[in-house]
Design an enzyme around this catalytic site. Structure first.
Site, mmCIF file in Angstrom:
data_model
loop_
_atom_site.group_PDB
_atom_site.id
_atom_site.type_symbol
_atom_site.label_atom_id
_atom_site.label_comp_id
_atom_site.label_asym_id
_atom_site.label_seq_id
_atom_site.Cartn_x
_atom_site.Cartn_y
_atom_site.Cartn_z
ATOM 1 N N SER A 122 49.505 36.781 38.431
ATOM 2 C CA SER A 122 48.408 37.013 39.378
ATOM 3 C C SER A 122 48.959 37.431 40.728
ATOM 4 O O SER A 122 49.682 36.665 41.389
ATOM 5 C CB SER A 122 47.576 35.740 39.551
ATOM 6 O OG SER A 122 46.775 35.875 40.709
ATOM 7 N N HIS A 147 47.286 40.276 36.507
ATOM 8 C CA HIS A 147 46.001 39.638 36.779
ATOM 9 C C HIS A 147 45.635 39.888 38.245
ATOM 10 O O HIS A 147 46.439 39.651 39.151
ATOM 11 C CB HIS A 147 46.125 38.143 36.483
ATOM 12 C CG HIS A 147 44.831 37.403 36.556
ATOM 13 N ND1 HIS A 147 43.908 37.425 35.539
ATOM 14 C CD2 HIS A 147 44.317 36.616 37.522
ATOM 15 C CE1 HIS A 147 42.861 36.671 35.878
ATOM 16 N NE2 HIS A 147 43.090 36.165 37.080
ATOM 17 N N MET A 193 37.933 38.190 45.263
ATOM 18 C CA MET A 193 37.072 37.105 45.771
ATOM 19 C C MET A 193 36.244 37.599 46.939
ATOM 20 O O MET A 193 36.756 38.315 47.805
ATOM 21 C CB MET A 193 37.934 35.938 46.259
ATOM 22 C CG MET A 193 38.882 35.414 45.214
ATOM 23 S SD MET A 193 39.931 34.155 45.915
ATOM 24 C CE MET A 193 40.958 33.777 44.502
ATOM 25 N N HIS A 233 39.824 40.101 37.543
ATOM 26 C CA HIS A 233 39.005 38.883 37.493
ATOM 27 C C HIS A 233 38.108 38.872 38.721
ATOM 28 O O HIS A 233 38.576 38.635 39.838
ATOM 29 C CB HIS A 233 39.969 37.678 37.473
ATOM 30 C CG HIS A 233 39.307 36.346 37.510
ATOM 31 N ND1 HIS A 233 39.993 35.186 37.773
ATOM 32 C CD2 HIS A 233 38.011 35.970 37.309
ATOM 33 C CE1 HIS A 233 39.162 34.159 37.748
ATOM 34 N NE2 HIS A 233 37.947 34.610 37.472
ATOM 35 N N MET A 271 35.653 37.274 41.043
ATOM 36 C CA MET A 271 35.024 36.041 41.525
ATOM 37 C C MET A 271 34.072 36.455 42.633
ATOM 38 O O MET A 271 34.262 36.121 43.811
ATOM 39 C CB MET A 271 36.106 35.070 42.010
ATOM 40 C CG MET A 271 36.835 34.414 40.844
ATOM 41 S SD MET A 271 38.406 33.699 41.351
ATOM 42 C CE MET A 271 39.442 35.139 41.264
ATOM 43 N N MET A 311 38.704 28.791 33.406
ATOM 44 C CA MET A 311 39.314 28.414 34.689
ATOM 45 C C MET A 311 39.838 26.985 34.584
ATOM 46 O O MET A 311 39.097 26.067 34.225
ATOM 47 C CB MET A 311 38.284 28.452 35.822
ATOM 48 C CG MET A 311 37.910 29.825 36.340
ATOM 49 S SD MET A 311 39.264 30.884 36.883
ATOM 50 C CE MET A 311 40.123 29.862 38.079
ATOM 51 N N ASP A 328 43.483 30.212 33.335
ATOM 52 C CA ASP A 328 43.804 30.654 34.689
ATOM 53 C C ASP A 328 43.783 29.496 35.682
ATOM 54 O O ASP A 328 42.724 28.919 35.954
ATOM 55 C CB ASP A 328 42.766 31.727 35.080
ATOM 56 C CG ASP A 328 43.025 32.341 36.445
ATOM 57 O OD1 ASP A 328 44.046 32.021 37.066
ATOM 58 O OD2 ASP A 328 42.177 33.154 36.874
#
Ligand code: DX5
Ligand code: ZN
Length: 216
Positions: A6, A31, A35, A64, A66, A135, A170
């Site tokens: 990540s 990854h 956010m 990913h 969020m 998560m 994750d």
């Protein structure tokens, strides 16, 4: 086992170099944690950040999201070079539309759930997605401690979805617990702080080796 480093924990002033180092050491996925400061308390970065490394990397870009109501931005993230886009089941009422939209661009779709979210909430969609992301920390920050309560969820999903299904875990995974997380049923492991430290190549190799059952 696939390791997905990540970039949240990478040094952004040397992002290209950090990505290249983990790729050179054997990582196949990258990854990318986006956010928005609303769905999670933190703001990370947008599509332009990973777009800038897309041309120099062959890694599978695992994005990913969020962010709340992610359907608003899916096209932008695809155009920046995502190979897969994952949305959170808690982020919108329009999960089916998001999955359909992601697939309409010819890339993979994932569905994520937070540690406190009941696994039943994702079950109606499992046949429509390419991956479930469990998560194992409260999303928002790298470097948190793995929440053991999610172990049950991982084994339940592996049992229910069979051996060929992609289950990604994750948060809080490191060389101490990666083997256990894989044994529970995860086959894609995200690691941020455990990869992007002073020894990116060594940490990448070590995690891949232990995750695949080898000793150091
Ligand atoms: C948390 C992110 C994770 C995070 C993992 O919100 O989704 O991907 O970067 O970081 P570590 O491996 O440091 O827990
Ligand atoms: Zn993530």
């Amino acid at each position: 086992m696939i390791l997905a480093p990540s970039i949240l924990s990478a040094d952004f002033s040397k992002l290209g170099e950090c990505v290249e180092r983990t790729e050179r050491a054997g990582a196949k996925w990258l990854h990318i944690d986006v956010m928005d400061g609303i769905f999670v308390p933190n703001i990370s970065f947008g599509a332009c950040v990973y777009k800038s490394v897309r041309n120099q990397s062959k890694l599978f870009f695992d994005v990913h999201l969020m962010i709340t109501e992610p359907q608003r931005y899916i096209e932008e993230f695809v155009k920046a070079g995502a190979d897969s886009v994952t949305v959170h089941v808690e982020a919108t009422e329009k999960i089916a539309e998001c999955i359909e939209l992601i697939h309409s661009f010819g890339i993979k779709a994932g569905l994520a759930l937070n540690p406190e979210t009941d696994v039943e909430k994702i079950m109606p969609y499992v046949n429509d997605v390419d991956m479930i992301l469990v998560m194992s920390v409260h999303p928002g920050y790298g470097g948190q401690k793995y929440i053991e309560d999610v172990n049950e969820k991982i084994s339940f999903l592996r049992e229910k979805l069979g051996n060929d299904f992609n289950i990604e875990v994750d948060g809080g995974v490191n060389s101490e617990n990666i083997r256990k997380v894989c044994d529970l049923g995860a086959n894609i492991i995200v690691a941020g702080s455990a990869v992007f430290n002073d020894d990116i190549e060594g940490s990448t190799r070590e995690l891949i080796k232990i995750g695949n059952g080898g000793n150091i």
